[in-house]
Scaffold this motif. Structure first.
Motif, PDB file in Angstrom:
ATOM      1  N   MET A   1      39.649  46.441  22.735  1.00 41.18           N
ATOM      2  CA  MET A   1      40.093  46.482  24.117  1.00 41.18           C
ATOM      3  C   MET A   1      40.679  45.132  24.523  1.00 41.18           C
ATOM      4  O   MET A   1      40.185  44.093  24.095  1.00 41.18           O
ATOM      5  CB  MET A   1      38.900  46.810  25.021  1.00 41.18           C
ATOM      6  N   ASP A   2      41.701  45.142  25.342  1.00 40.07           N
ATOM      7  CA  ASP A   2      42.333  43.888  25.765  1.00 40.07           C
ATOM      8  C   ASP A   2      41.468  43.138  26.737  1.00 40.07           C
ATOM      9  O   ASP A   2      40.832  43.700  27.621  1.00 40.07           O
ATOM     10  CB  ASP A   2      43.680  44.175  26.430  1.00 40.07           C
ATOM     11  N   LYS A   3      41.531  41.827  26.612  1.00 40.71           N
ATOM     12  CA  LYS A   3      40.738  41.000  27.496  1.00 40.71           C
ATOM     13  C   LYS A   3      41.389  40.979  28.872  1.00 40.71           C
ATOM     14  O   LYS A   3      42.586  40.796  29.000  1.00 40.71           O
ATOM     15  CB  LYS A   3      40.695  39.584  26.920  1.00 40.71           C
ATOM     16  N   LYS A   4      40.572  41.187  29.880  1.00 40.80           N
ATOM     17  CA  LYS A   4      41.068  41.041  31.252  1.00 40.80           C
ATOM     18  C   LYS A   4      40.095  40.128  31.987  1.00 40.80           C
ATOM     19  O   LYS A   4      38.936  40.465  32.218  1.00 40.80           O
ATOM     20  CB  LYS A   4      41.148  42.396  31.946  1.00 40.80           C
ATOM     21  N   ILE A   5      40.606  38.946  32.342  1.00 43.48           N
ATOM     22  CA  ILE A   5      39.744  37.944  32.953  1.00 43.48           C
ATOM     23  C   ILE A   5      39.775  38.037  34.473  1.00 43.48           C
ATOM     24  O   ILE A   5      40.851  38.165  35.072  1.00 43.48           O
ATOM     25  CB  ILE A   5      40.190  36.524  32.544  1.00 43.48           C
ATOM     26  N   GLY A   6      38.592  37.960  35.061  1.00 45.54           N
ATOM     27  CA  GLY A   6      38.507  37.854  36.520  1.00 45.54           C
ATOM     28  C   GLY A   6      37.857  36.522  36.854  1.00 45.54           C
ATOM     29  O   GLY A   6      36.795  36.213  36.322  1.00 45.54           O
ATOM     30  N   VAL A   7      38.497  35.710  37.678  1.00 48.02           N
ATOM     31  CA  VAL A   7      37.905  34.434  38.099  1.00 48.02           C
ATOM     32  C   VAL A   7      37.408  34.584  39.519  1.00 48.02           C
ATOM     33  O   VAL A   7      38.137  35.064  40.399  1.00 48.02           O
ATOM     34  CB  VAL A   7      38.950  33.292  38.030  1.00 48.02           C
ATOM     35  N   TYR A   8      36.179  34.202  39.747  1.00 43.32           N
ATOM     36  CA  TYR A   8      35.577  34.344  41.074  1.00 43.32           C
ATOM     37  C   TYR A   8      35.067  32.995  41.525  1.00 43.32           C
ATOM     38  O   TYR A   8      34.214  32.393  40.874  1.00 43.32           O
ATOM     39  CB  TYR A   8      34.448  35.378  41.033  1.00 43.32           C
ATOM     40  N   ILE A   9      35.600  32.542  42.645  1.00 41.57           N
ATOM     41  CA  ILE A   9      35.223  31.227  43.145  1.00 41.57           C
ATOM     42  C   ILE A   9      34.361  31.396  44.378  1.00 41.57           C
ATOM     43  O   ILE A   9      34.732  32.116  45.318  1.00 41.57           O
ATOM     44  CB  ILE A   9      36.471  30.405  43.519  1.00 41.57           C
ATOM     45  N   CYS A  10      33.212  30.752  44.378  1.00 43.16           N
ATOM     46  CA  CYS A  10      32.361  30.793  45.551  1.00 43.16           C
ATOM     47  C   CYS A  10      32.649  29.578  46.414  1.00 43.16           C
ATOM     48  O   CYS A  10      32.734  28.458  45.912  1.00 43.16           O
ATOM     49  CB  CYS A  10      30.890  30.778  45.141  1.00 43.16           C
ATOM     50  N   SER A  11      32.820  29.800  47.714  1.00 43.51           N
ATOM     51  CA  SER A  11      33.070  28.641  48.573  1.00 43.51           C
ATOM     52  C   SER A  11      31.853  28.289  49.418  1.00 43.51           C
ATOM     53  O   SER A  11      31.930  27.500  50.351  1.00 43.51           O
ATOM     54  CB  SER A  11      34.290  28.909  49.464  1.00 43.51           C
ATOM     55  N   GLY A  12      30.708  28.850  49.063  1.00 45.20           N
ATOM     56  CA  GLY A  12      29.487  28.528  49.798  1.00 45.20           C
ATOM     57  C   GLY A  12      28.898  27.206  49.348  1.00 45.20           C
ATOM     58  O   GLY A  12      29.457  26.506  48.503  1.00 45.20           O
TER      59      GLY A  12
END
Lengths: 744, 425
Positions: free
Chosen positions: A1-12
């Motif tokens: 399966m192809d890699k699909k990256i999700g970047v999640y930034i917390c601003s707390g």
């Protein structure tokens, strides 16, 4: 399966107030073209975590990069199945905004570099595929004394099949030779039965326990869950498959013939505590010289123990045993006088009450003192000269019989075969000159006869005991799946042996249960990664086979490593040792860390912003750095931290890559090594140190200052020192100047 | 061979090093565990130690690994600020009621520290044995697990509490939190309720409570610890002076008919360890240890040998008769007979450390389970009674290595209880 990256930034937690989140997100979307990049003011809350789960379920995100607090926090929230989702956490809180000035160019550059490094890693991580094989769950118990018998019973009661191998013709070991035990139950005053007979009956009648007496182990091959043990008995051999092993082979008494200075061998009426116990079983305490009953008996404690010329350690059981034997003698004839000459009376916990009882017996005289001589008169009565006693001057005690309270020597410390004691060719002197990597010390004691490349038995640490010397993890073992228990591990008494047996059996069972799921054992419990070797580039240098602290690799005749994944602790020390970089884990490899290094944006020399990599061991150094953040201590913004499973993972190519990228220095911080080592993988940080010494030679040749590399030991509670360590290193870097390879 | 499996979970009462170990070892072997801890954090007494003997390593190192293991293991459910209220049933099938006191902080807490910033009220810092103060909105210590704030009940209902509530951006503060009872079913129970230090003020002749510079061994650990009330500097209580001359009084209130008749097993090694703290911190310092027997048992003997080789540490066999004080300097004065020379000594020091003993928590706070205790409050192993076990100092005074060994075995016993075997024939 192809890699699909999700970047999640917390601003707390001040992240949003201290950084330009948009610019940070821009690194992900513009520089790395990640398809999904979102931010949220409280990523760890219900809404935030649902956001991520939604993307996984509906957007096909299968690699998650979370830029928020430390990976040590909110682990229950950010938790995904590693066989499906790869996850990398970027520490923007404890390592960036909590210890660097807000809205500052350097702080922003630090955060952005971490973003680059995190994504670089995530790009190369792959989902884990646990090692899967038919795992056997039988427990092999070697040794049929109190520890072995108890181990067998405990394992059977926990639902496991057991194979019990005993060298001698009978079960029972030393316990069977005892007349009675000293008191273990309230009111702690009366001698007790040993109970060994009923235990032997129980073990013999348990259909889940297969017993081999008069047997020994010719060889042990394989790995946890997959051990093939060849047992020889009555000239015949049988190979059984077992899952894990409890080594409960006990002890031998210290050789009393070495105690001539205390009269043994010189006077026939100087006996040992072992011999007194035999007399007790026969019911009479008679002098060997003339068969007459002894009417006065003097016990000499610590005979050949706590003595650098004999056994330097204390054998823990002898004080209580002498008190017990004094009670035997006094019970048998209340006119017999007993003397006990000791250095310290060691009767801990509730055993103190028994000591008090014996003290109150008027026929027993106890004193601290140094025995300076034992001589005999013409009737073979003994005269014991004792100095520095509680009575003031030197005293002389006349006794019909003298008992030497001798200590225990572990069976693992007794060399049986005619093989060299030291590992081939390595004396301490030579080791220092040639700077060899630290080798295990293994005494060929003919117990397990492991067909392991690194040696035939459990490594001995001190005084012949195969114990790993951890306070917190006493069952930790250098040979995965093999647990030492009872007196072979540490001097202990019968009650403690029984407890120890239960503990070792728990670990033995836990081992097979975890292994059956493809999971690692302590300390990376649950880790399903394991090393893959790209054999076509192997040069048979044997570094991995020699340096693995757990002897994971066997070796073929050509020197090729043969991995045994169920022995592996996933520390990655082999990864660090390989000059060809052929060893990797699906989520952790030389290339992955190399990519992280190369992702760092190194400013030009004229910008006067140095860049330093800090490899931190995840066990002690990383949490310590988290506390630096928690305490809001500040330090220079030029360090880029890369956490490692162990400092022993450091592959020299990373140093080369870092320096050729223009990075000005590399700092390595790991756990203490040496006699009181802290390294959770035994010798990881020691190996790192050994390797760094080699690298300094290379640096000197390249005309790069060896000061650019620094390796330090740090304890987890030394967090207050970290800012100073970082700033001090930066001062050194400033002194040696920028890396001349910048901008190349 | 049939196997009847009852509810497979195990209850562990007490979250110190023994409880943590039993819980983790059982959980990693595949069993569900419920861990109940009275304080707001896990780790108990060992979290309050500076270093372990004989490696002189920090407790937080091993605790960090254990907390990491808990984080990775869904088999463990733990409750802090919780105690067992009642137990009924039998082996394989116990009904347990757990009473959880309110923390006033929920799982949203990110430990960001905003509430602590606005909090002004200070309370006695229990973690530092009352030797300093902490804010009423606090984290027990830097490596506390769970890493979650606690609001002291003292401020609930006050404006201060409202300020904390307003400062929190994550809805983590719940001023209306109530204590609650949680009912669980378990197959077996392991009691790891640990110990507390013997109350040294009961030892009249040794001056604790009367003279400021007479402290106990547990207090010494806090003084020497980097996260303690003096940031790790061993300073004497009366005037904050650095110590140059320290006397350790062994068996203080132990091996004594009038106090604890038994030996607490760890105090000799603890004093040896603390002697090294003093010596390392102050190059010119002198340490004297007045002892009856030095119980550095087994391979711990090496450590005794090492400390003995330090010229500035002396060992004198003699039971201390009395501790008094020089009122002008507040220097404590120790009266003791050196039993080997017969000489009576009056020794002055900057600081006296009483090596006090271990009292099992069950001696005055019995867990409501059917467990037999000896006259001192230590749990007694009864092979005929299965289903409820004990480990660690709940059983007898023991050091960390012994407690962990014990607790690992107790996990096995607990697991065995949850399995029932019905053999054919």
């Amino acid at each position: 399966m192809d890699k699909k990256i999700g970047v999640y930034i917390c601003s707390g937690c001040e992240i949003g107030e201290s950084l330009d989140i948009d610019a940070l997100a821009g690194v992900a979307t513009s520089e790395y073209k990640v398809p999904v990049c979102k931010n949220h003011p409280m990523l760890c809350g219900e809404e935030g975590s649902s956001l991520i789960r939604g993307d996984i379920e509906k957007e096909g995100v299968n690699t998650v990069v979370i830029a928020a607090c430390s990976p040590r926090e909110k682990t229950n929230v950010f938790s995904y199945d590693p066989t499906v989702i790869s996850m990398e956490r970027i520490n923007l809180r404890e390592h960036v905004v909590w210890c660097h000035p807000p809205n500052d160019e350097d702080t922003q550059m630090l955060a952005e570099d971490y973003m680059r490094m995190g994504i670089a890693k995530a790009q190369k991580m792959a989902p884990l595929e646990p090692f899967s094989e038919e795992i056997n769950k039988t427990v092999l118990v070697v040794g049929g004394g109190i520890t072995g018998i108890t181990s067998a019973l405990e394992a059977a009661r926990a639902g496991k099949d057991v194979v019990l191998v005993e060298k001698g013709p009978e079960l029972g070991g030393w316990m069977a030779k005892l007349w009675k035990q000293y008191p273990k139950t309230p009111p702690y005053l009366e001698l007790q039965e040993t109970g060994i007979d009923s235990k032997i009956k129980e073990v013999k009648s348990n259909t889940n326990i297969r017993i081999y007496t008069g047997a020994k182990i010719d060889k042990t091959e394989g790995a946890p869950g997959l051990f093939d043990v060849t047992i020889s008995q009555d000239g015949k051999s049988e190979t059984v498959r077992v899952g894990s092993i409890v080594e409960a082979t006990g002890w031998q008494p210290y050789d009393a013939t070495k105690l001539g200075h205390l009269g043994f061998g010189k006077s026939p009426n100087v006996v040992t505590n072992i011999m007194i116990e035999e007399m007790a079983k026969k019911g009479k305490f008679v002098r060997p010289s003339d068969g007459k009953e002894a009417k006065s008996v003097a016990f000499i404690q610590c005979a050949g123990s706590r003595d650098s010329n004999h056994l330097p350690y204390c054998s823990s059981y002898c004080c209580l045993t002498s008190l017990k034997q004094a009670a035997y003698i006094r019970e048998q004839d209340s006119n017999t006088k007993v003397y006990i000459l000791y250095k310290d009376m060691r009767t801990p916990a509730q055993y103190e009450l028994f000591y008090k009882k014996v003290q109150e017996d008027a026929g027993v005289f106890l004193t601290k003192g140094e025995v300076v001589g034992v001589s005999e008169d013409s009737d073979k009565n003994l005269i014991v000269d004792v100095d520095n006693t509680l009575l003031g001057d030197r005293i002389q005690i006349k006794a019909d019989m003298v008992v030497l309270a001798t200590g225990m020597v572990p069976s693992a410390g007794i060399q049986v075969k005619d093989l060299p004691l030291e590992p081939e060719g390595a004396s301490d002197e030579k080791k220092k000159e040639e700077k060899e990597p630290p080798k295990d010390f293994i005494i060929p004691s003919d117990i397990l006869n492991l067909k392991y490349r690194q040696g035939p038995e459990l490594p001995n640490l001190k005084y012949g005991f195969p114990d790993s010397h951890y306070i917190c993890f006493p069952y930790e073992t250098r040979r995965t799946g093999i647990y030492a228990a009872g007196c072979v591990r540490q001097p202990m008494d019968g009650a403690t042996c029984a407890d120890d047996a239960a503990g070792a059996v728990l670990k033995a069972i836990q081992c097979v249960e975890l292994t059956a799921q493809g999971k690692a054992l302590h300390p990376r419990v649950g880790d399903m990664s394991y090393p893959d070797l790209y054999m076509s580039r192997c040069t048979q240098c044997k570094r991995c086979t020699e340096e693995c602290p757990f002897g994971m690799y066997n070796e073929d005749e050509k020197g090729n490593p043969l991995p045994n994944p169920t022995r592996c602790r996933r520390c990655g020390i082999c990864m660090g040792s390989c000059p060809e970089r052929i060893i990797s884990f699906k989520d952790y490899s030389v290339d992955i860390i190399g990519s992280m290094l190369k992702a760092i944006d190194v400013p030009e020399e004229d910008e006067e912003k140095p860049r330093v990599i800090a490899f931190l061991c995840e066990n002690d150094a990383y949490p310590s750095m988290d506390i630096v953040g928690r305490k809001r201590l500040s330090y220079n913004p030029y360090m880029r931290v890369i956490p490692l499973r162990c400092l022993g993972n450091v592959n020299l190519v990373w140093i080369a890559d870092a320096l050729s990228k223009g990075i000005d220095g590399v700092l390595l911080i790991g756990c203490k090594y040496g006699d009181d080592y802290q390294c959770h993988y035994i010798k990881g940080s020691e190996l790192a140190n050994y390797r760094m010494e080699k690298v300094k030679e290379t640096l000197d040749r390249l005309r790069l200052e060896s000061d650019r590399i620094r390796i330090l030991e740090l304890s987890i509670d030394e967090y207050d020192k970290l800012p100073g360590i970082f700033d001090d290193f930066m001062e050194t870097i400033e002194r040696v100047g920028p890396n001349p390879y910048k901008g190349f | 061979m049939e196997r009847e499996v009852f509810d497979k979970s195990i209850l562990v009462v007490g979250g110190g090093i023994s409880g943590l170990t039993t819980a983790l070892e059982a959980a990693e072997t595949g069993y569900r565990v419920i861990l109940v801890e009275k304080e707001a954090f896990l780790g108990g007494r060992v979290a309050r130690l500076n270093k372990y003997y004989t490696k002189l390593c920090p407790p937080s190192c091993g605790l960090e690994i254990n907390f990491k293991r808990i984080k990775r293991n869904p088999n463990i459910q733990y409750f802090t600020l919780a105690e067992v209220e009642s137990v009924s049933g039998e082996e394989g099938n116990y009904d347990v009621a757990i009473r959880v006191q309110p923390r006033y902080v929920n799982d949203n807490c990110t430990a960001c520290g905003e509430c602590e910033k606005v909090c002004v009220t200070e309370i006695e810092n229990d973690f530092n044995l009352g030797m300093d103060k902490t804010k009423a909105a606090y984290i027990p210590y830097q490596l506390a697990f769970p890493m979650k704030y606690v609001l002291a009940p003292e401020i609930i209902g006050t404006d201060e509490a409202k300020k904390c509530l307003e400062a929190c951006k994550y809805n983590a503060i719940d001023l209306g939190m109530q204590s609650e009872t949680i009912n669980v079913k378990v197959g077996s129970i392991v009691v790891t309720s640990g110990w507390k230090p013997y109350d040294a003020s009961k030892i009249d002749n040794l001056g604790f409570g009367k003279y400021e510079n007479v402290i106990t061994n547990v207090m010494m650990e806090r003084l020497a610890a980097p996260n303690g009330p003096t940031n790790g500097k061993i300073l004497r209580p009366s005037d904050g002076k650095e110590v140059k001359n320290v006397i350790f009084v062994q068996c203080a209130g132990s091996r004594d008919e009038n106090h604890l008749p038994y030996c607490s097993a760890v105090c000799c090694l603890a004093s040896l360890k603390q002697a090294t703290y003093v010596r390392e911190q102050y190059q010119e310092s002198k340490v004297t240890i007045f002892y009856i027997d030095i119980r550095a048992i087994g391979r711990f003997e090496d450590f005794y040998t090492k400390v003995q080789s330090d010229e500035n540490v002396s060992f004198i066999k003699g039971k201390v008769a009395k501790v008094e004080e020089d009122p002008a300097t507040k220097d404590p004065i120790v009266e003791v007979e050196d039993t080997l020379s017969g000489e009576k000594i009056k020794a002055k020091a900057d600081l006296v450390v009483l090596a006090t003993g271990i009292v099992p928590n069950m001696s005055d706070n019995k867990i409501p389970v059917n467990i037999t205790c000896d006259e001192f409050g230590f749990a007694v192993s009864d092979p005929s009674k299965t289903g409820i076990y004990a480990a660690g100092c709940a059983k007898r005074p023991i050091g960390v290595a012994g407690a962990v060994q014990d607790a690992t075995g107790a996990a096995l016993k607990a697991i065995q209880s949850t399995l029932r075997r019905v053999t054919n024939g």
